[in-house]
Design a protein around this motif. Structure first.
Motif, PDB file in Angstrom:
ATOM      1  N   SER A 159       2.589  27.164  64.276  1.00 60.74           N
ATOM      2  CA  SER A 159       2.461  25.866  65.322  1.00 60.74           C
ATOM      3  C   SER A 159       3.523  25.445  65.853  1.00 60.74           C
ATOM      4  CB  SER A 159       1.565  24.828  64.746  1.00 60.74           C
ATOM      5  OG  SER A 159       2.388  24.267  63.659  1.00 60.74           O
ATOM      6  N   HIS A 163       4.987  25.739  69.808  1.00 63.12           N
ATOM      7  CA  HIS A 163       5.609  24.659  70.494  1.00 63.12           C
ATOM      8  C   HIS A 163       6.601  25.049  71.431  1.00 63.12           C
ATOM      9  CE1 HIS A 163       8.172  21.202  70.857  1.00 63.12           C
ATOM     10  NE2 HIS A 163       6.989  20.688  71.431  1.00 63.12           N
ATOM     11  N   ASP A 199       8.019  17.255  56.469  1.00 60.99           N
ATOM     12  CA  ASP A 199       6.595  17.211  55.910  1.00 60.99           C
ATOM     13  C   ASP A 199       6.080  18.551  55.864  1.00 60.99           C
ATOM     14  OD1 ASP A 199       4.079  16.976  54.853  1.00 60.99           O
ATOM     15  OD2 ASP A 199       3.469  15.200  56.521  1.00 60.99           O
ATOM     16  N   ARG A 200       5.597  19.242  54.344  1.00 55.71           N
ATOM     17  CA  ARG A 200       5.134  20.605  54.613  1.00 55.71           C
ATOM     18  C   ARG A 200       4.030  20.935  55.259  1.00 55.71           C
ATOM     19  NH1 ARG A 200       5.279  24.435  50.166  1.00 55.71           N
ATOM     20  NH2 ARG A 200       6.697  23.530  48.983  1.00 55.71           N
ATOM     21  N   ASP A 201       3.021  19.701  55.581  1.00 55.64           N
ATOM     22  CA  ASP A 201       1.840  20.123  56.232  1.00 55.64           C
ATOM     23  C   ASP A 201       2.214  19.674  57.578  1.00 55.64           C
ATOM     24  OD1 ASP A 201       0.342  20.553  54.095  1.00 55.64           O
ATOM     25  OD2 ASP A 201       0.295  18.419  53.441  1.00 55.64           O
ATOM     26  N   ASN A 202       3.205  19.100  58.091  1.00 53.56           N
ATOM     27  CA  ASN A 202       3.516  18.684  59.737  1.00 53.56           C
ATOM     28  C   ASN A 202       4.843  18.912  59.870  1.00 53.56           C
ATOM     29  OD1 ASN A 202       3.132  18.034  62.023  1.00 53.56           O
ATOM     30  ND2 ASN A 202       3.144  15.582  61.681  1.00 53.56           N
ATOM     31  N   GLU A 204       8.866  19.985  61.148  1.00 53.64           N
ATOM     32  CA  GLU A 204       9.517  19.871  62.128  1.00 53.64           C
ATOM     33  C   GLU A 204      10.272  20.939  62.546  1.00 53.64           C
ATOM     34  OE1 GLU A 204      11.481  15.807  62.062  1.00 53.64           O
ATOM     35  OE2 GLU A 204      10.117  15.442  60.448  1.00 53.64           O
TER      36      GLU A 204
END
Ligand SMILES: CC(C)(COP(=O)(O)OP(=O)(O)OC[C@H]1O[C@@H](n2cnc3c(N)ncnc32)[C@H](O)[C@@H]1OP(=O)(O)O)[C@@H](O)C(=O)NCCC(=O)NCCS
Length: 389
Positions: A159, A163, A199-202, A204
């Motif tokens: 993801s 981006h 954050d591992r799930d979101n 940066e």
């Protein structure tokens, strides 16, 4: 001569030819076929004799915030006994016809020589750059977000890579085979490692890198395969992480756009370009390609194009390109006042060269006003990609 998918015997013949041509072991060819898919190999065969072959990575390439189906052409080879006899040109022509007929509007490749590709309408359209920076130049940086080592799986990085692709030009939507290449170590003794920032799930940001450890300490290097930071905090953390390696590794190497924004965040920025290569693009379907890319949101302009293409009849002729709210429509007709050949259209299309640049090269004929309109329509970041295929 036939141009088609090879039989099992022909795949093995192509393997021998590719291995001889590119100087790599047969095992590497087998791995490449696995990554590309045997259905994406093509051979030129006449009277049962293999006269050449090539392979196509099925990819997408991002332009103007949209992903466009693209054929990444690789392994183009003709036996040394028959080179310069027209087979290379013939195979590339058949491939381009096939791509146009099957809904792939773009072909992209890294040329070992530009000459044969220019003959069939390819032109330079983006860059592959590697930079080197002494790690001490990064300077003191703070670790502002967490750093997690993660398994080398595409989904960890996908993801964020998407981006970056959506705000750049030229980046790939990587196929599983291209991700696999990214994760494969140059030297099996020094594995490639991947980290997420934040954050591992979101996350940066991310970094995928390996260590190059030659005998001499001064030659040691951190080789970044790919990295991206989406926020200021991730950018500072990324540099802090890399800076932490400076006692063992004098230098860092990475791939980035020609004007890499990351270099605006180091203490000193004396990066040297290790190489600055150019990839080529051929528009297999001009109207489709023009309609599928995105355009600057505030631009509302029309261009009357007259495209010359001796190979693909559907590309040859007059088209009116209307751009509005980031989208384009293409209809046949118009007065054809902007004259350009299909090869020169490729760097304009990818934002690699402006229309004004192309005029200085004698590659476009248009009035000053039309050049300005074309410059506005195709304005955007310089196209680049962080890998070669
Ligand atoms: C490159 C290659 C595929 C071209 O195929 P080919 O059948 O030899 O080429 P063609 O006969 O169709 O030639 C097309 C044009 O390219 C030119 N050309 C071909 N190979 C060339 C080379 N290595 N360097 C410069 N020009 C070359 C030809 O002279 C011809 O130009 P012309 O129209 O002015 O006569 C073939 O030479 C080959 O296998 N080379 C080694 C592998 C390689 O470099 N592959 C490309 C990987 S990107």
């Amino acid at each position: 001569m036939q141009f088609r998918q090879p039989t099992a015997t022909e795949i093995s013949e192509l393997g021998q030819l590719a291995s001889q041509t590119f100087g790599f072991p047969q095992a590497k060819f087998a791995l490449t076929v696995e990554r590309i898919g045997a259905e994406n190999l093509r051979v030129a065969v006449e009277d049962g004799k293999l006269n050449g072959g090539l392979a196509v990575y099925r990819l997408e390439q991002w332009l103007g915030g949209r992903a466009i189906p693209m054929a990444g052409v690789a392994l183009v080879c003709v036996p040394p006994t028959t080179r310069a006899g027209g087979t290379g040109r013939w195979m590339m022509s058949r491939l381009l016809e096939e791509l146009q007929a099957t809904g792939t509007p773009l072909a992209t490749l890294f040329p070992s020589t530009q000459v044969p590709y220019r003959r069939v309408g390819f032109e330079q359209a983006g860059t592959w750059n590697q930079f080197q920076l002494p790690l001490t130049q990064i300077g003191r940086q703070r670790r502002l977000v967490q750093i997690h080592e993660v398994p080398l799986e595409a989904q960890s990085f996908h993801s964020l890579a998407t981006h970056r692709a959506s705000i750049s030009n030229g980046n790939l939507s990587r196929s599983p085979g291209i991700w696999d290449r990214l994760f494969a170590p140059t030297d099996p003794e020094h594995p490639v490692r991947g980290y997420l920032l934040g954050d591992r799930d979101n996350p940066e940001g991310y970094i995928v890198f390996e260590q190059s450890m030659p005998q001499r300490i001064e030659d040691r290097c951190l080789l970044v395969r790919d990295m991206y930071a989406r926020t200021g905090k991730a950018t500072e953390t990324l540099w802090a992480f890399l800076h932490g390696h400076r006692s063992i590794f004098p230098n860092l190497r990475w791939y980035g756009p020609p004007t890499d924004p990351l270099l605006a965040a180091t203490e000193e920025a004396r990066a040297i370009p290790v190489f600055n290569d150019r990839w080529m693009v051929r528009m297999a379907d001009v109207p489709e390609a023009l309609q599928q890319r995105g355009y600057p949101a505030g631009v509302k302009e029309t261009l009357d194009l007259e495209v010359r293409d001796e190979l693909i009849p559907g590309n040859h002729g007059r088209f009116q390109l209307r751009v509005s709210e980031g989208n384009a429509t293409v209809t046949p007709g118009g007065d054809g006042s902007v004259r350009i050949d299909v090869a020169a259209l490729a760097p304009l299309f990818t934002s690699f060269l402006s229309a004004s640049n192309l005029q200085t090269l004698g590659r476009i004929t248009a009035s000053d006003q039309e050049l300005q309109r074309a410059d506005a329509i195709f304005a955007g970041p310089e196209p680049w990609m962080p890998e070669k295929f």
